[in-house]
Design a protein around this motif. Structure first.
Motif, short mmCIF file in Angstrom:
data_model
loop_
_atom_site.label_atom_id
_atom_site.label_comp_id
_atom_site.label_asym_id
_atom_site.label_seq_id
_atom_site.Cartn_x
_atom_site.Cartn_y
_atom_site.Cartn_z
N LEU A 69 0.83 -1.21 0.00
CA LEU A 69 0.00 0.00 0.00
C LEU A 69 0.86 1.26 0.00
O LEU A 69 0.57 2.22 -0.72
N ALA A 70 1.93 1.26 0.79
CA ALA A 70 2.81 2.44 0.83
C ALA A 70 3.49 2.65 -0.51
O ALA A 70 3.61 3.78 -0.99
N GLY A 71 3.92 1.56 -1.15
CA GLY A 71 4.55 1.67 -2.45
C GLY A 71 3.58 2.17 -3.51
O GLY A 71 3.92 3.02 -4.33
N ALA A 72 2.34 1.66 -3.47
CA ALA A 72 1.33 2.10 -4.44
C ALA A 72 0.97 3.56 -4.22
O ALA A 72 0.80 4.33 -5.18
N THR A 73 0.89 3.98 -2.97
CA THR A 73 0.54 5.36 -2.67
C THR A 73 1.64 6.31 -3.12
O THR A 73 1.38 7.35 -3.73
N ALA A 74 2.89 5.95 -2.86
CA ALA A 74 4.01 6.81 -3.24
C ALA A 74 4.08 6.97 -4.75
O ALA A 74 4.31 8.06 -5.26
N SER A 75 3.87 5.88 -5.50
CA SER A 75 3.93 5.96 -6.95
C SER A 75 2.74 6.69 -7.53
O SER A 75 2.83 7.38 -8.53
N ALA A 76 1.58 6.56 -6.87
CA ALA A 76 0.37 7.22 -7.37
C ALA A 76 0.40 8.72 -7.12
O ALA A 76 -0.04 9.50 -7.94
N VAL A 77 0.91 9.13 -5.96
CA VAL A 77 0.92 10.55 -5.62
C VAL A 77 1.93 11.31 -6.45
O VAL A 77 1.71 12.46 -6.81
N GLY A 78 3.03 10.67 -6.80
CA GLY A 78 4.08 11.35 -7.54
C GLY A 78 3.62 12.03 -8.82
O GLY A 78 3.85 13.21 -9.03
N PRO A 79 2.91 11.31 -9.73
CA PRO A 79 2.56 11.91 -11.00
C PRO A 79 1.41 12.91 -10.92
O PRO A 79 1.13 13.59 -11.88
N VAL A 80 0.68 12.99 -9.81
CA VAL A 80 -0.49 13.86 -9.74
C VAL A 80 -0.06 15.32 -9.80
O VAL A 80 0.81 15.76 -9.04
N SER A 81 -0.64 16.07 -10.70
CA SER A 81 -0.33 17.49 -10.84
C SER A 81 -1.58 18.32 -10.64
O SER A 81 -2.69 17.79 -10.56
N ALA A 82 -1.42 19.63 -10.56
CA ALA A 82 -2.57 20.50 -10.36
C ALA A 82 -3.54 20.38 -11.53
O ALA A 82 -4.74 20.57 -11.39
N ALA A 83 -2.99 20.06 -12.74
CA ALA A 83 -3.84 19.99 -13.92
C ALA A 83 -4.70 18.74 -13.93
O ALA A 83 -5.81 18.73 -14.41
N THR A 84 -4.13 17.63 -13.42
CA THR A 84 -4.84 16.36 -13.49
C THR A 84 -5.64 16.06 -12.25
O THR A 84 -6.55 15.23 -12.29
N ALA A 85 -5.36 16.70 -11.11
CA ALA A 85 -6.04 16.37 -9.86
C ALA A 85 -7.54 16.58 -9.92
O ALA A 85 -8.29 15.72 -9.46
N PRO A 86 -8.07 17.69 -10.50
CA PRO A 86 -9.51 17.86 -10.51
C PRO A 86 -10.25 16.76 -11.24
O PRO A 86 -11.28 16.30 -10.80
N ALA A 87 -9.70 16.31 -12.41
CA ALA A 87 -10.35 15.25 -13.15
C ALA A 87 -10.35 13.96 -12.37
O ALA A 87 -11.33 13.22 -12.34
N ALA A 88 -9.22 13.67 -11.72
CA ALA A 88 -9.16 12.43 -10.93
C ALA A 88 -10.11 12.49 -9.76
O ALA A 88 -10.76 11.50 -9.42
N THR A 89 -10.21 13.66 -9.14
CA THR A 89 -11.12 13.80 -8.01
C THR A 89 -12.56 13.62 -8.44
O THR A 89 -13.36 12.99 -7.75
N ALA A 90 -12.89 14.14 -9.63
CA ALA A 90 -14.26 14.04 -10.10
C ALA A 90 -14.66 12.60 -10.36
O ALA A 90 -15.82 12.24 -10.27
#
Length: 238
Positions: A168-189
């Motif tokens: 879980l820690a490895g998946a979280t670290a890899s998932a959080v890394g690529p998230v940017s301000a541009a992509t976060a709203p779409a992912a949140t939606a």
């Protein structure tokens, strides 16, 4: 990556610290070689925790401990059982941490006690506490009674819990890394959309199943599955 262990043991040596060390070892061996492991001993912070309640400000050692916990990629928390629950020192430490600081944090919960009859403390006390803090608690919790040390079963539970936290820690670290301000709203939606579909509500108000819409039109399409890592990254980016 950074793995932080919180031990609420009071004695020296401490069975709580022993369990914490074994869980940390089982987790760290499955994480990258450069992973940093830090142990926070709450008995050394007892005075500063009490002062924080009175003054509203953490002392230097407590401030460093809070920073370590809130910045960790994975968290292991271990408490002795006092009066059928976690210790007051353990609860007090998490009371002085901001309630939103552990949101999305992978956490492994564990406890030690004198009798196996207290094992449910993990489910009726620790798991609800970290659910309230919106942490992500791994499925396997570890309880060690006095008779468990050296007996069959404890080592297997430690290894299984460590593997779950490492994954879980490895998946979280890899998932959080690529998230940017541009992509976060779409992912949140996409998170509430997936949740509505999982609960059987399509955009048209028809029920759905794992095989697709039931009673809806072809335009409803198949059930949308959002990977857990993407959902977690979106939640942490909010």
């Amino acid at each position: 990556m950074k793995l932080v262990v919180v031990s609420a043991g009071l004695s020296v040596p401490s069975s709580t610290r022993l369990l914490a060390d074994r869980l940390a070892a089982a987790t760290a061996e499955r994480l990258p070689a450069d992973t940093e492991t830090q142990v926070v001993e709450l008995r050394d912070l007892a005075v500063e925790i009490a002062n924080n309640f009175v003054t509203g400000f953490p002392g230097p050692a407590l401030s460093r401990a809070i920073d370590a916990v809130t910045q960790a990629d994975g968290l292991i928390v271990v408490t002795p059982v006092f009066t059928a629950s976690y210790s007051g020192l353990f609860k007090s430490f998490f009371d002085v941490i901001d309630k939103d600081a552990l949101a999305g944090k992978p956490v492994l919960i564990a406890a030690t006690g004198g009798t196996p009859r207290h094992s449910l403390v993990l489910e009726h006390a620790l798991r609800p506490l970290f659910a309230y803090l919106r942490a992500v608690v791994v499925p396997t919790a570890v309880y060690a009674a006095s008779e468990d040390w050296g007996a069959d079963g404890l080592a297997a539970r430690i290894e299984r819990a460590g593997a779950e936290l490492a994954a879980l820690a490895g998946a979280t670290a890899s998932a959080v890394g690529p998230v940017s301000a541009a992509t976060a709203p779409a992912a949140t939606a996409s998170v509430p959309s997936a949740r509505r579909r999982a609960e059987g509500e399509s955009a048209a108000g028809t029920s759905t199943s794992a095989r697709g819409p039931v009673g809806g039109s072809a335009a409803d399409g198949p059930l949308e599955v959002i990977p857990f890592e993407q959902q977690l990254a979106a939640l942490r980016a909010m």
